[in-house]
Write an enzyme that holds these catalytic residues in place. Structure first.
Site, PDB file in Angstrom:
ATOM      1  N   ARG A 149       0.830  -1.215   0.000  1.00  6.31           N
ATOM      2  CA  ARG A 149       0.000   0.000   0.000  1.00  6.31           C
ATOM      3  C   ARG A 149       0.862   1.262   0.000  1.00  6.31           C
ATOM      4  O   ARG A 149       0.343   2.371   0.179  1.00  6.31           O
ATOM      5  CB  ARG A 149      -0.939  -0.032   1.220  1.00  6.31           C
ATOM      6  CG  ARG A 149      -2.213   0.795   1.053  1.00  6.31           C
ATOM      7  CD  ARG A 149      -3.258   0.457   2.106  1.00  6.31           C
ATOM      8  NE  ARG A 149      -2.720   0.492   3.447  1.00  6.31           N
ATOM      9  CZ  ARG A 149      -2.622   1.602   4.205  1.00  6.31           C
ATOM     10  NH1 ARG A 149      -3.037   2.757   3.738  1.00  6.31           N
ATOM     11  NH2 ARG A 149      -2.134   1.537   5.421  1.00  6.31           N
ATOM     12  N   LYS A 150       2.156   1.114  -0.214  1.00 12.11           N
ATOM     13  CA  LYS A 150       3.064   2.268  -0.274  1.00 12.11           C
ATOM     14  C   LYS A 150       3.013   2.879  -1.675  1.00 12.11           C
ATOM     15  O   LYS A 150       3.952   2.804  -2.458  1.00 12.11           O
ATOM     16  CB  LYS A 150       4.482   1.847   0.076  1.00 12.11           C
ATOM     17  CG  LYS A 150       4.641   1.360   1.512  1.00 12.11           C
ATOM     18  CD  LYS A 150       6.071   0.895   1.783  1.00 12.11           C
ATOM     19  CE  LYS A 150       6.229   0.365   3.196  1.00 12.11           C
ATOM     20  NZ  LYS A 150       7.599  -0.163   3.459  1.00 12.11           N
ATOM     21  N   THR A 151       1.876   3.469  -1.984  1.00 18.16           N
ATOM     22  CA  THR A 151       1.628   4.039  -3.300  1.00 18.16           C
ATOM     23  C   THR A 151       1.546   5.560  -3.211  1.00 18.16           C
ATOM     24  O   THR A 151       1.470   6.133  -2.123  1.00 18.16           O
ATOM     25  CB  THR A 151       0.321   3.481  -3.880  1.00 18.16           C
ATOM     26  OG1 THR A 151      -0.736   3.679  -2.921  1.00 18.16           O
ATOM     27  CG2 THR A 151       0.436   1.992  -4.185  1.00 18.16           C
TER      28      THR A 151
END
Length: 303
Positions: A149-151
């Site tokens: 989820r490191k977007t």
């Protein structure tokens, strides 16, 4: 866990939510918030342009580019399919003519930079994802490669889409997609057992519960509390192999073989081979989408 079935890239656009086109509106509004002075210069004379890939990559982002082009009053005809290798050495000096875009000159230039930016980023993610997955398969890994989820805020849909085109699992798309209890959740709640119990009280039957663990003992506590997935976080490669095999054997003896084991934490192309172990179901890493080089594209009006 069986090897995932390869995706049909032609159908991926059907996954996009109804709201995705609103993002196109925002991107175009950001790039042309008031007057389009360059557009005045070229006017609405009909033109065609070639979309070139100028460096190697796995083409990704076609639905987004199509909508950008259409919003600007133009049309696009693709010569290659999404998921295809482009920009390989050969004819045209290593360039691939990916598509032909037609429409008024002003519309072509309005769409140009926004479309190229999206295509370059999405293709870059698909390209690295495909390379890492190919290396894992060559090393004998049968499980899933997943993103994180490191977007980029506001750009997650494109980045997750690129992971899919490259062959990876997207993992959680957002906080509502799965319950992941990380160290801060556990510390705030007081224990893994209490954190899992609280999650199960609201998550319902349709959401998996995953717990990030730092040891076999924590994994045992999570599984005993009813977790569906345990993430071995920041283990060494050898540590993963020992812990995953031990957990499989111990919990199979207790009649529980249905849980999943995930490995994460600092994995890159330089070290990921050390974690290849088919007692592990999922290898997740932000390496496939963070800090990824863009693939070079250009749009050139044909003379």
């Amino acid at each position: 866990m069986p090897v995932p079935v390869p995706l049909d890239h032609g159908e991926l656009s059907a996954l996009l939510p109804p709201s995705w086109k609103d993002q196109i509106t925002a991107w175009l509004a950001e790039d042309a918030p008031s007057f389009d002075y360059g557009g005045f210069v070229v006017g609405d004379v009909p033109r065609t342009a070639t979309l070139w890939a100028k460096s190697p990559g796995i083409l990704a982002g076609v639905p987004f580019v199509n909508e950008i082009i259409n919003r600007c009053g133009c049309s696009i005809q693709w010569n290659v399919k999404e998921g295809a290798q482009v920009g390989t050495p050969g004819d045209n000096g290593g360039k691939t003519a990916c598509a032909v875009v037609s429409g008024p000159a002003r519309g072509l230039l309005l769409a140009e930079r926004v479309a190229l930016n999206v295509l370059a980023r999405c293709t870059g993610i698909a390209t690295r994802t495909h390379a890492v997955l190919t290396a894992l398969r060559a090393a004998g890994y049968r499980g899933r490669l997943a993103g994180t989820r490191k977007t980029t805020p506001g750009f997650r849909l494109v980045e997750k889409y690129g992971m899919l085109v490259g062959g990876a699992d997207m993992h959680r798309v957002d906080l509502s997609a799965m319950v992941m209890l990380k160290d801060n959740h556990v510390w705030s709640r007081g224990s893994i057992t209490d954190a899992v119990k609280a999650a199960k009280s609201v998550a319902g039957f349709s959401l998996k519960i995953e717990v990030e663990v730092q040891s076999e003992e924590e994994a045992d506590e999570a599984l005993a509390a009813g977790a569906d997935v345990v993430m071995l976080d920041n283990f060494t490669g050898d540590g993963v192999k020992v812990a995953a095999a031990s957990l499989r054997q111990r919990w199979a003896a207790k009649g529980n073989s249905a849980f999943l084991i995930e490995v994460s934490g600092g994995l890159t192309s330089d070290n990921i081979d050390a974690y290849v172990c088919n007692d592990v179901d999922i290898i997740s890493t932000s390496y496939i989408h963070q800090g990824v080089p863009h693939v070079d594209f250009s749009l050139k009006i044909n003379r």
